[in-house]
Scaffold this active site. Structure first.
Site, PDB file in Angstrom:
ATOM      1  N   GLN A  99       0.802  -1.361  -0.103  1.00  0.00           N
ATOM      2  CA  GLN A  99      -0.089  -0.134  -0.031  1.00  0.00           C
ATOM      3  C   GLN A  99       0.779   1.252  -0.010  1.00  0.00           C
ATOM      4  O   GLN A  99       1.541   1.315   0.819  1.00  0.00           O
ATOM      5  CB  GLN A  99      -0.889   0.192   1.276  1.00  0.00           C
ATOM      6  CG  GLN A  99      -1.799   1.197   1.049  1.00  0.00           C
ATOM      7  CD  GLN A  99      -3.038   1.106   2.300  1.00  0.00           C
ATOM      8  OE1 GLN A  99      -2.396   1.298   3.542  1.00  0.00           O
ATOM      9  NE2 GLN A  99      -4.185   1.072   2.010  1.00  0.00           N
ATOM     10  N   TYR A 169      -6.051  10.713   3.721  1.00  0.00           N
ATOM     11  CA  TYR A 169      -4.696  10.676   3.354  1.00  0.00           C
ATOM     12  C   TYR A 169      -4.696  11.727   2.403  1.00  0.00           C
ATOM     13  O   TYR A 169      -5.446  12.428   1.812  1.00  0.00           O
ATOM     14  CB  TYR A 169      -4.097   9.403   3.089  1.00  0.00           C
ATOM     15  CG  TYR A 169      -3.916   8.343   4.090  1.00  0.00           C
ATOM     16  CD1 TYR A 169      -4.788   8.404   5.163  1.00  0.00           C
ATOM     17  CD2 TYR A 169      -2.947   7.667   4.313  1.00  0.00           C
ATOM     18  CE1 TYR A 169      -4.635   7.625   6.419  1.00  0.00           C
ATOM     19  CE2 TYR A 169      -2.619   6.619   5.304  1.00  0.00           C
ATOM     20  CZ  TYR A 169      -3.633   6.648   6.304  1.00  0.00           C
ATOM     21  OH  TYR A 169      -3.401   5.893   7.294  1.00  0.00           O
TER      22      TYR A 169
HETATM   23  C1  LIG Z   1      -5.744  -2.509  12.901  1.00  0.00           C
HETATM   24  C2  LIG Z   1      -6.062  -1.959  11.790  1.00  0.00           C
HETATM   25  C3  LIG Z   1      -5.107  -1.081  10.903  1.00  0.00           C
HETATM   26  C4  LIG Z   1      -5.523  -0.751   9.838  1.00  0.00           C
HETATM   27  N1  LIG Z   1      -4.552  -0.149   8.853  1.00  0.00           N
HETATM   28  C5  LIG Z   1      -4.776   0.379   7.883  1.00  0.00           C
HETATM   29  C6  LIG Z   1      -4.046   1.041   6.813  1.00  0.00           C
HETATM   30  O1  LIG Z   1      -2.740   1.203   7.103  1.00  0.00           O
HETATM   31  N2  LIG Z   1      -4.240   1.330   5.547  1.00  0.00           N
HETATM   32  C7  LIG Z   1      -5.462   1.143   5.256  1.00  0.00           C
HETATM   33  O2  LIG Z   1      -5.886   1.562   4.043  1.00  0.00           O
HETATM   34  N3  LIG Z   1      -6.504   0.664   5.913  1.00  0.00           N
HETATM   35  C8  LIG Z   1      -6.252   0.091   7.326  1.00  0.00           C
HETATM   36  N4  LIG Z   1      -7.259  -0.434   8.176  1.00  0.00           N
HETATM   37  C9  LIG Z   1      -8.642  -0.576   7.367  1.00  0.00           C
HETATM   38  C10 LIG Z   1      -8.795  -1.777   6.742  1.00  0.00           C
HETATM   39  O3  LIG Z   1      -7.987  -2.008   5.638  1.00  0.00           O
HETATM   40  C11 LIG Z   1     -10.316  -2.256   6.315  1.00  0.00           C
HETATM   41  O4  LIG Z   1     -10.551  -1.155   5.376  1.00  0.00           O
HETATM   42  C12 LIG Z   1     -11.141  -2.249   7.690  1.00  0.00           C
HETATM   43  O5  LIG Z   1     -10.713  -2.764   8.548  1.00  0.00           O
HETATM   44  C13 LIG Z   1     -12.590  -2.667   7.052  1.00  0.00           C
HETATM   45  O6  LIG Z   1     -12.449  -4.028   6.760  1.00  0.00           O
HETATM   46  P1  LIG Z   1     -12.781  -5.338   7.723  1.00  0.00           P
HETATM   47  O7  LIG Z   1     -14.459  -5.007   8.061  1.00  0.00           O
HETATM   48  O8  LIG Z   1     -12.415  -6.574   7.087  1.00  0.00           O
HETATM   49  O9  LIG Z   1     -11.935  -5.237   8.967  1.00  0.00           O
HETATM   50  C14 LIG Z   1      -6.690  -0.691   9.288  1.00  0.00           C
HETATM   51  C15 LIG Z   1      -7.837  -1.442   9.923  1.00  0.00           C
HETATM   52  C16 LIG Z   1      -7.574  -2.074  11.290  1.00  0.00           C
HETATM   53  C17 LIG Z   1      -8.531  -2.919  11.932  1.00  0.00           C
END
Ligand SMILES: Cc1cc2nc3c(=O)[nH]c(=O)nc-3n(C[C@H](O)[C@H](O)[C@H](O)COP(=O)(O)O)c2cc1C
Length: 389
Positions: A99, A169
């Site tokens: 990313q 961002y």
């Molecule tokens: C602990 C944590 C860290 C995350 N860090 C990022 C990140 O660095 N960049 C990003 O685009 N999204 C980040 N996300 C968001 C996830 O990529 C995703 O969009 C979000 O958790 C929803 O998906 P899920 O329901 O499968 O968890 C993060 C999510 C979590 C839980």
């Protein structure tokens, strides 16, 4: 014919063993801004656990583009470690995405010891400093830095470059009318606000060609007044499709700056979040916590409805994201025309969830969406529930 979630798929020039993507979750395992064994092991767990593609999050294009100082800036100094990481993932049969991002106003300028940049000047709730409006020279440099970072990641063996265009961002801050008050060619109309994101995607594609797949994480809805919302979010995705610079879009939403819970749903971990913050921010969180971390009820595949509007309007490959835990949801996503599903929290809880679903041992994941993983990004991202069960 509806594709098989577990069957091979082609993402641009890259062959994936299946259609399940580990979405970016900042790992908190790079204290010196370098790949560590711990970071490699974190990705090996999901790669061995069956995903087709794991995403390393996130790789900053410039020092001021880190969210905080303990993040990797892509460059010659980090190339060897990134190569080691890519090689280890490839040995499992999975592919690796980086990313590629610039945090813009989400960067903590105090931690980075570098001025944070955004479309327009604003006070930062994270660093209690001013974020500066990017100049023409900044934007030219940032675009070049994206290209250089992409090139370095390809040299390191990365298969996919995911350009971060969401969550407030830098590129997303330009898209949001409430964060972008510029009157030059980078502000005003959607065409102008989208210029930077499109320019970056074009520049990266022109340099990389078909040496890697290039995707973008975009917003279905930023989730705050003044964000990229409604038809503008869709129109922006349409511009990216028309540009032909990208191999797929990952559909996200919300804002790390203005409304993080819009992107997560489920419990708002206010106490745990405040505890992970430095003192002044902790005090602010006590007062503002409810406004910053709002409650949105969790629903399986909570972005599906809005993502379907994108699916109807676009023909390019799309990755459905947001609250996907179950095999039947993945199959529903395939039947609805999404080419990939992306999972974050479910894989923090069970890195081998894909294997479990594929072998029929489980039909759904065990994540309870308590979101207590969110504040662990500061000291090693993990599922705290695992530690207590
Ligand atoms: C602990 C944590 C860290 C995350 N860090 C990022 C990140 O660095 N960049 C990003 O685009 N999204 C980040 N996300 C968001 C996830 O990529 C995703 O969009 C979000 O958790 C929803 O998906 P899920 O329901 O499968 O968890 C993060 C999510 C979590 C839980």
């Amino acid at each position: 014919m509806t594709p098989d979630v577990f069957g091979p798929a082609r993402l641009g020039p890259v062959e994936l063993r299946n259609r399940v993507v580990k979405a970016a979750t900042f790992e908190g395992r790079t204290p010196a801004g370098q790949v560590t064994d711990d970071l490699v092991d974190y990705h090996l767990a999901v790669a061995r656990g069956g995903v087709g593609l794991t995403t390393v999050a996130y790789l900053a294009v410039a020092p001021e583009g880190r969210t905080h100082a303990e993040q990797i800036v892509v460059g010659e100094h980090s190339l060897a470690g990134l190569g080691r990481l890519a090689e280890a993932i490839h040995e499992t049969g999975a592919k690796v995405a980086g990313q590629v991002g610039h945090a813009g106003p989400v960067a903590n300028g105090r931690s980075n010891r570098a001025r944070a940049l955004s479309a327009s000047a604003m006070p930062s709730p994270l660093s209690m400093q001013m974020v500066h409006a990017a100049t023409e020279a900044d934007l030219a440099r940032v675009t070049e830095r994206y290209v250089a970072a992409a090139r370095t990641l390809v040299r390191a063996g990365f298969d996919v470059l995911e350009l971060h265009m969401a969550h407030s961002y830098l590129l997303s801050s330009f898209l949001a009318p409430g964060l972008n008050r510029r009157s030059d060619r980078w502000g005003g109309s959607l065409e102008n606000r989208a210029r930077l994101a499109r320019q970056v995607a074009r520049a990266v594609r022109d340099d990389i060609g078909e040496e890697a797949a290039i995707t973008a994480k975009v917003s279905l809805d930023d989730g705050f007044r003044g964000g990229l919302r409604g038809h503008e979010a869709l129109d922006f995705a349409g511009m990216l499709e028309a540009d032909g610079t990208l191999d797929a879009l990952q559909l996200s939403g919300g804002s790390s700056l203005m409304n993080p819970m819009y992107l997560f749903r489920g419990d708002a971990p206010r106490r745990e979040f405040a505890a992970a913050m430095p003192l002044p921010v902790r005090l602010g969180m006590r007062v503002m916590g409810k406004r910053f971390l709002k409650e949105y009820p969790f629903r399986e595949a909570y972005f599906l409805e809005s993502a379907l509007r994108f699916r109807d309007a676009l023909t390019m490959p799309l990755m459905l994201l947001g609250g996907i835990n179950r095999l039947d949801t993945m199959e529903r996503a395939m039947a609805a025309g999404f080419e990939y599903v992306a999972l974050a929290r479910a894989l923090l809880r069970e890195p081998d969830l894909v294997d479990r679903l594929q072998s029929g041992r489980q039909d759904g994941g065990a994540c309870i969406h308590c979101n207590r993983c969110m504040p662990t990004i500061y000291d090693g991202t993990r599922c705290p529930v695992i530690a207590t069960t």
